[in-house]
Structure formats: C-alpha cells, structure tokens
Design an enzyme around this catalytic site. Structure first.
Site, PDB file in Angstrom:
ATOM      1  N   SER A 122      72.433  -6.265 -26.632  1.00  0.00           N
ATOM      2  CA  SER A 122      73.466  -6.981 -27.138  1.00  0.00           C
ATOM      3  C   SER A 122      74.788  -6.460 -27.035  1.00  0.00           C
ATOM      4  O   SER A 122      75.687  -7.125 -27.282  1.00  0.00           O
ATOM      5  CB  SER A 122      73.252  -7.314 -28.546  1.00  0.00           C
ATOM      6  OG  SER A 122      71.996  -8.261 -28.607  1.00  0.00           O
TER       7      SER A 122
ATOM      8  N   LYS B 272      77.476  -8.256 -25.227  1.00  0.00           N
ATOM      9  CA  LYS B 272      78.246  -9.410 -25.794  1.00  0.00           C
ATOM     10  C   LYS B 272      79.627  -8.968 -25.835  1.00  0.00           C
ATOM     11  O   LYS B 272      80.578  -9.786 -26.118  1.00  0.00           O
ATOM     12  CB  LYS B 272      77.783  -9.719 -27.056  1.00  0.00           C
ATOM     13  CG  LYS B 272      76.253 -10.619 -26.947  1.00  0.00           C
ATOM     14  CD  LYS B 272      75.632 -10.542 -28.145  1.00  0.00           C
ATOM     15  CE  LYS B 272      74.417 -11.351 -28.002  1.00  0.00           C
ATOM     16  NZ  LYS B 272      73.217 -11.087 -28.828  1.00  0.00           N
TER      17      LYS B 272
ATOM     18  N   SER C 117      75.398 -11.387 -33.679  1.00  0.00           N
ATOM     19  CA  SER C 117      74.724 -11.118 -32.327  1.00  0.00           C
ATOM     20  C   SER C 117      73.866 -12.205 -32.069  1.00  0.00           C
ATOM     21  O   SER C 117      72.650 -12.289 -31.317  1.00  0.00           O
ATOM     22  CB  SER C 117      73.771  -9.808 -32.452  1.00  0.00           C
ATOM     23  OG  SER C 117      73.851  -9.447 -31.145  1.00  0.00           O
TER      24      SER C 117
END
Length: 434
Positions: free
Chosen positions: A115, A118, A173
């Site tokens: 993640s 991102k 997230s």
C-alpha cells in the site's frame, strides 16, 4: 490381576515409550508463537534454551531475520558511518532536501511495495483533481475489493469530495477509493498506471513498474527501496500531499449512500500518540500483503533536517517500526546539513566558440543565477572542502537553460544545486538589419 502381571504390563508400556523416543529422536520443538502483530499474524520466537549456569530457561527473544546481519550498501563508502543492522530485506534513508542517501541496503532489489504505492496515487490526484471536484465511486471501483482488503466499503454511486477520497486512501488505505481516484484522474486504471510509470521515470526510478493504484499483489507491480525513496521525497515536496500524509484523524460525514459518519485514523504508529511514537515523525504510509511482507514509509524532521525512511519486506509491523527508528537514530546522530555558502552572484559558463558572434553582451560566457541556497548532507566532522563538484547544462525545450551542480563525497552524491539563466537564449540573439 496378580502383581507379576502388573509388572509385565508396566515393562511393556515402558518399552513402547522408549522405542518412541528413539524413533523420534531428540529433535527440538517447533518455534512457538509469542503474541501477535497488528495484522493478526503470530510473532515467531526461537525455542527457549536452558541456561547452563542456573539450569533455568533463558528469556525468550524473537529470532532475527536472515537479512539482519547483512551489511548496508553504504558501509562500503570510505569514511561513511557504519549503518545499523535491520530486519528488513531492503531499506533506504534519504534527506528529502539534498537527496543524499544516508543508508541503503539491497536498495535496487525489486520487491512488492503493497500500500505504499498509494503515495504516488495520492500525489497524482493532488496534481490533477481540483479541490471542488466530486468523485463518484463506480461499479468497478466498488467491486475491486476482496474480503480482508483495506476499505471504507464505498458503494457504487457514492459521492465524495476530493479531500474525503484522499483521506480514505492515505489514512484508511482504502483500495476501492484508490481505484475511484485513478478513474477520476485518467478515466481508467490502465491509463492511470501509465501515468504512474511515466512520473516514476521522471523522478529517476529505473527499477519500478506499477500495474495498479493500490498495491495489491501483481507480478508486474514492483519497486525498489531507492526508487520508492525518490517517489516519497518528490511527493513530500508537494504541500497538498503533506496534508493527507500527516493527518492523524479525519471524519467523513454521511454521504448520499451512507447514513453514518466514517471515522478514519492514521495507521502509522510512529506519529504522535502512536504505539511506536518517535520524536519528530510527521507522517507516512504503511503497507502489508502476504507477498510483500510489511512495508513502511516514514517522514521525520529534527532541526534543519527532514529524512524519509523506506522499509521493504519486513517480517512484522513491529520490526518495520523498530528498523525505522534505528535508521532515524543513525541519520540524526551521524549526519548534518551543511550550507555550501554559494555566491548569489551570476556564475559564468562558457558557450560554444561560435556563440559569441550571435549572443549579445556575452563574449564567450553567459551567466547563471542561484535562486536558493545550496545544502549538502555530510557525516559529522567531514569538511565540505573534501567534496567534488560536477556540473552540466540541462537542456530545456521551453524557457531558460539550467546549470546543475552535483556534490560528491568519495563518489557518493550528498547534495546538489540548480542555477538558472536570467534570460532565454533566444532573447540574447543579436538583431540583424534587413
């Protein structure tokens, strides 16, 4: 039953037990779970070993990863402080202002980012989505999450503001919101990933390829610690990105599809009031999948230095935080930001011999100007006179040329400065009469 028969049975049972012990051997028992990390995975510890002096079992301590004793890449630089041992497979510590890499380990090994992908998704959204633009979650975005994925459970047709969407991406997230943002920016995930890869190359990334906006496992979705540090550093320089990166708490009010407010908390546990609080930590991004292990990006400022630490493939979230603290301790204790005290007066640069006949008032040189001070990051005690400087004129399709000066300590980049022409070269051309 007679005593003789009882004794015979005990002898038979004892024989069977002895045979079992001989067959199995004195094998150590399997490693035992010692608590659970934040993702619910057991923390595996070494088998207790008896203390030879007291006969008591020694205290149980977590086993180190296979990468723990591996030396840092930067340890090979002559005169560079020795880096700490860390559990993660790969890591980089960089000064976000000078771009000096203070620590690197397996920095160019391609690994899954999870993640922390991102970070780039959010940066591109900051650059391309206006403040008042609404983001409507599509059917494909809503359906892009699976059981166990990070999500705010956004429904098809649900409408969010830009800031609500990006807070969901960075704090919660949320995978489906990453897809919604990607579709808003580029019209499709495919087009958005093309934008991601283009920008990554502009940042200097050479071993990175993105195949989605959220970091879910994909064999064609990978990065390196050094490339991720470049992306994270570039993102930090965007003030709007910092807004989403450093927020500890955010509330999304009721929407057209959801009647209750959503409470979002930053998952990064080194920020203020976090379980692994570290003084000076400003924010960052966490990541985890089975394929990637734990990944972590963290920004920290002390004095006049702002550092970014990147951790890839850590064995646990606790180890990722511990490794990051070790890197920050190493960085702030061993390095300092040094002002090169460059002159703000114009710096002459030689032109081609023929140019003096076509450029006004320049002879065989033309001036470049610094707009800001130039800093380098050096090990404490190293004099800036020990640095080597390399210069190159950077071509510019439109606008003034730039003169970039890079400073090296034992062939290792420790900082750079940029000078600009005051005028476009075409403005300096001699006028000819018709």
């Amino acid at each position: 039953m007679s005593i003789t028969k009882k004794r015979s049975l005990r002898q038979i049972f004892a024989g069977i037990l002895c045979m079992g012990i001989l067959i199995t051997g004195a094998q150590p028992c399997a490693a035992a779970a010692y608590g659970y990390d934040e993702y619910g995975d057991p923390i595996v510890t070494a088998t207790p070993v008896p203390d030879s002096q007291s006969g008591q079992a020694a205290q149980v301590t977590p086993a180190h990863s296979s990468y723990y004793n591996q030396a840092a890449d930067t340890d090979s630089i002559d005169g560079w402080p020795t880096g700490p041992n860390i559990e993660a497979q790969a890591a980089v510590l960089m000064d976000v202002n000078t771009e000096a890499v203070l620590y690197s380990k397996n920095a160019d090994t391609q690994l899954y980012p999870a993640s922390i992908t991102k970070i780039l998704t959010t940066l591109l959204a900051c650059e391309n989505i206006p403040y008042k633009q609404k983001i409507t979650v599509s059917e494909s975005a809503s359906a892009s999450v699976s059981a166990g994925d990070s999500s705010i459970y956004a429904a098809p047709g649900e409408v969010f503001t830009r800031d609500q969407a990006l807070m969901a991406v960075m704090l919660q997230s949320a995978n489906e919101m990453s897809v919604a943002v990607a579709e808003q920016v580029s019209g499709s995930v495919k087009k958005f990933t093309e934008l991601m890869n283009w920008r990554a190359k502009l940042f200097g990334c050479k071993n990175t390829h993105f195949n989605n906006p959220n970091g879910l496992p994909d064999e064609n979705h990978y990065t390196t610690a050094s490339d991720m540090a470049r992306i994270a550093k570039s993102a930090w320089l965007n003030p709007l990105y910092r807004k989403f990166c450093t927020r500890r708490y955010y509330e999304i009010p009721a929407t057209n599809k959801f009647a209750e407010a959503r409470q979002l908390l930053n998952h990064h546990k080194m920020i203020k009031n976090g379980e692994y609080y570290y003084e000076g930590v400003l924010g960052g991004k966490t990541g985890y999948t089975d394929a990637s292990g734990n990944t972590l990006v963290t920004y920290c400022r002390r004095g006049n230095m702002t550092l970014v630490a990147v951790i890839l493939n850590s064995t646990s979230a606790a180890n990722a935080y511990s490794d990051t603290a070790s890197l920050f301790n190493y960085g702030f204790e061993n390095f300092e930001k040094v002002d090169m005290k460059v002159s703000m007066n114009p710096v002459p640069f030689k032109v081609l011999p023929c140019d003096k006949y076509i450029l006004k008032d320049n002879g065989n040189t033309y001036p470049f100007y610094y707009k800001t001070k130039v800093y380098v990051t050096l090990p404490k005690g190293i004099r800036k006179s020990k640095l080597n400087k390399r210069q190159a004129v950077l071509q510019n399709a439109a606008g003034p040329l730039r003169l970039k000066s890079k400073y090296y300590y034992n062939k290792h980049l420790v900082g750079w400065g940029m000078q600009y022409e005051r005028n476009v070269v075409s403005d300096l051309l001699l006028q000819t009469s018709s």
